[in-house]
Every structure is written in structure tokens, then in C-alpha cells.
Write a protein that holds these residues in place. Structure first.
Motif, PDB file in Angstrom:
ATOM      1  N   CYS A  83      -1.420  18.382  -3.923  1.00 46.82           N
ATOM      2  CA  CYS A  83      -1.501  18.658  -5.368  1.00 46.82           C
ATOM      3  C   CYS A  83      -1.965  17.441  -6.179  1.00 46.82           C
ATOM      4  CB  CYS A  83      -0.162  19.175  -5.879  1.00 46.82           C
ATOM      5  SG  CYS A  83       1.205  18.028  -5.678  1.00 46.82           S
ATOM      6  N   CYS A 119       7.755  20.401 -11.898  1.00 41.84           N
ATOM      7  CA  CYS A 119       8.042  19.826 -10.583  1.00 41.84           C
ATOM      8  C   CYS A 119       8.614  18.424 -10.742  1.00 41.84           C
ATOM      9  CB  CYS A 119       6.777  19.785  -9.731  1.00 41.84           C
ATOM     10  SG  CYS A 119       7.060  19.104  -8.087  1.00 41.84           S
ATOM     11  N   ILE A 120       9.854  18.257 -10.331  1.00 39.93           N
ATOM     12  CA  ILE A 120      10.500  16.952 -10.500  1.00 39.93           C
ATOM     13  C   ILE A 120      10.088  15.941  -9.426  1.00 39.93           C
ATOM     14  CG2 ILE A 120      12.443  17.923 -11.775  1.00 39.93           C
ATOM     15  CD1 ILE A 120      14.111  17.696  -9.216  1.00 39.93           C
ATOM     16  N   THR A 121       9.303  16.368  -8.414  1.00 37.60           N
ATOM     17  CA  THR A 121       8.856  15.430  -7.381  1.00 37.60           C
ATOM     18  C   THR A 121       7.517  14.765  -7.716  1.00 37.60           C
ATOM     19  OG1 THR A 121       7.742  17.157  -6.072  1.00 37.60           O
ATOM     20  CG2 THR A 121      10.075  16.725  -5.582  1.00 37.60           C
ATOM     21  N   VAL A 122       6.834  15.253  -8.733  1.00 39.84           N
ATOM     22  CA  VAL A 122       5.519  14.710  -9.087  1.00 39.84           C
ATOM     23  C   VAL A 122       5.540  13.192  -9.290  1.00 39.84           C
ATOM     24  CG1 VAL A 122       3.725  14.657 -10.882  1.00 39.84           C
ATOM     25  CG2 VAL A 122       4.464  16.824  -9.925  1.00 39.84           C
ATOM     26  N   GLU A 136       3.680   7.920  -7.493  1.00 39.51           N
ATOM     27  CA  GLU A 136       3.974   6.516  -7.170  1.00 39.51           C
ATOM     28  C   GLU A 136       3.564   6.204  -5.733  1.00 39.51           C
ATOM     29  OE1 GLU A 136       7.553   3.217  -7.370  1.00 39.51           O
ATOM     30  OE2 GLU A 136       8.043   5.312  -7.751  1.00 39.51           O
ATOM     31  N   CYS A 163      -1.865  20.997 -10.058  1.00 39.53           N
ATOM     32  CA  CYS A 163      -0.879  21.964  -9.582  1.00 39.53           C
ATOM     33  C   CYS A 163      -0.391  22.799 -10.761  1.00 39.53           C
ATOM     34  CB  CYS A 163       0.290  21.224  -8.931  1.00 39.53           C
ATOM     35  SG  CYS A 163       1.625  22.289  -8.395  1.00 39.53           S
ATOM     36  N   MET A 195       7.391  10.909  -7.990  1.00 44.59           N
ATOM     37  CA  MET A 195       7.526  10.245  -6.698  1.00 44.59           C
ATOM     38  C   MET A 195       6.204  10.276  -5.944  1.00 44.59           C
ATOM     39  SD  MET A 195       9.804  11.372  -3.388  1.00 44.59           S
ATOM     40  CE  MET A 195       8.893  12.907  -3.243  1.00 44.59           C
ATOM     41  N   TRP A 196       5.543  11.437  -5.896  1.00 45.25           N
ATOM     42  CA  TRP A 196       4.266  11.563  -5.184  1.00 45.25           C
ATOM     43  C   TRP A 196       3.185  10.715  -5.837  1.00 45.25           C
ATOM     44  CZ3 TRP A 196       5.623  12.780  -0.783  1.00 45.25           C
ATOM     45  CH2 TRP A 196       6.446  13.863  -0.482  1.00 45.25           C
ATOM     46  N   VAL A 211       0.088  14.183  -0.848  1.00 44.67           N
ATOM     47  CA  VAL A 211       0.286  15.629  -0.961  1.00 44.67           C
ATOM     48  C   VAL A 211      -0.962  16.260  -1.571  1.00 44.67           C
ATOM     49  CG1 VAL A 211       2.818  15.618  -1.087  1.00 44.67           C
ATOM     50  CG2 VAL A 211       1.485  15.312  -3.167  1.00 44.67           C
TER      51      VAL A 211
END
Length: 142
Positions: free
Chosen positions: A92, A106-109, A114, A100, A111-112, A90
Motif C-alpha cells: 500500500c 489504518c493505524i499501522t500506516v 517509517e 490504500c 509504522m510502515w 508493504v
């Protein structure tokens, strides 16, 4: 993650040099013709690889480029990172850090981050020699 033409052609250039490493310095014109890639584009890619000390260059009639190390000493990851702006999944994430404004919320950070680590580990686990032989992906490995 999307590897650009520049990244794919950098791998093709390095593979070509590895396949012909016993020939000494190889002109970019020869590589460009063999790979059916514009000489101008190859020059830009070779310059980046040279700046990163992945290839050696020599000027003159007997000049050209050759690998600075043995094929088994290069990872696909280092070659791609040399010419690609970013290999992260991604936009960011750059060079393993988050860039970012929303990163704190951001709770997806995680995961991205990893996934970025997994991608880099995978690419760093493949050598130029692996690409040359193809043994790593053979179904009939023993």
C-alpha cells in the motif's frame, strides 16, 4: 520488501562495469557471460539503467556500456529504484506515499511509512564502491 531478480542483476551489472571501468565500453554479452545471466535479461536491465542515465551506451564494434559516474557516486538505493517497481515493505506504500482505501483509518500506516524511510535511507547510504571493497562490513575495521 523483496528485491527481485531484476534488482539483484542490476546491481551485478553495475558492479561488473565498476570492476572493469578501466576497459572503457563493455559489451553486454561479455557482462552476461561473466555474470551467467541471459543476454536478453541484461539488455532489459541495461536499457532501464541507460534511461535513468546511470550508464552510458555506445553502439558499434567498440560499443557497449560503462558507468556514467564514479562508483562512489552511486547509491544502491538509486540503482534498485531504477529497476524495481517498489521497495516499500508493504504494497500500500509506493514512492513514499500511501495508496490504500483504508489509509485514513489504518493505524499501522505510520509504522510502515517509517520502515520505508529506514529502508531507503539504508540503501541510499551504501555506494557501489562500498560493495566493491566490502570495507563497510569488515569486522576488523579500525
Amino acid at each position: 520488501m523483496m528485491v527481485s531478480t531484476k534488482g539483484r542483476y542490476a546491481l551485478r551489472l553495475m558492479i561488473d562495469l565498476a570492476q572493469h571501468c578501466d576497459e572503457g565500453y563493455i559489451s553486454l554479452k561479455t557482462v552476461a557471460q561473466r555474470q551467467n545471466v541471459s543476454l536478453k535479461y541484461m539488455e532489459a536491465i541495461a536499457a532501464a539503467l541507460n534511461r535513468a542515465s546511470l550508464v552510458l551506451s555506445q553502439r558499434g564494434k567498440e560499443g557497449g556500456y560503462k558507468l556514467a559516474r564514479k562508483p562512489e557516486e552511486y547509491s544502491v538505493g538509486e540503482i534498485l529504484r531504477c529497476v524495481e517497481d517498489n521497495l516499500a515493505p508493504v504494497s500500500c506504500i509506493k514512492a513514499g506515499s500511501v495508496e490504500c482505501d483504508r489509509a485514513g483509518e489504518c493505524i499501522t500506516v505510520p509504522m510502515w511509512m517509517e520502515l520505508d524511510e529506514i529502508i531507503n535511507a539504508y540503501l541510499d547510504g551504501i555506494t557501489l564502491q562500498d560493495l566493491l571493497t566490502g570495507d563497510k562490513w569488515r569486522k576488523d575495521k579500525k
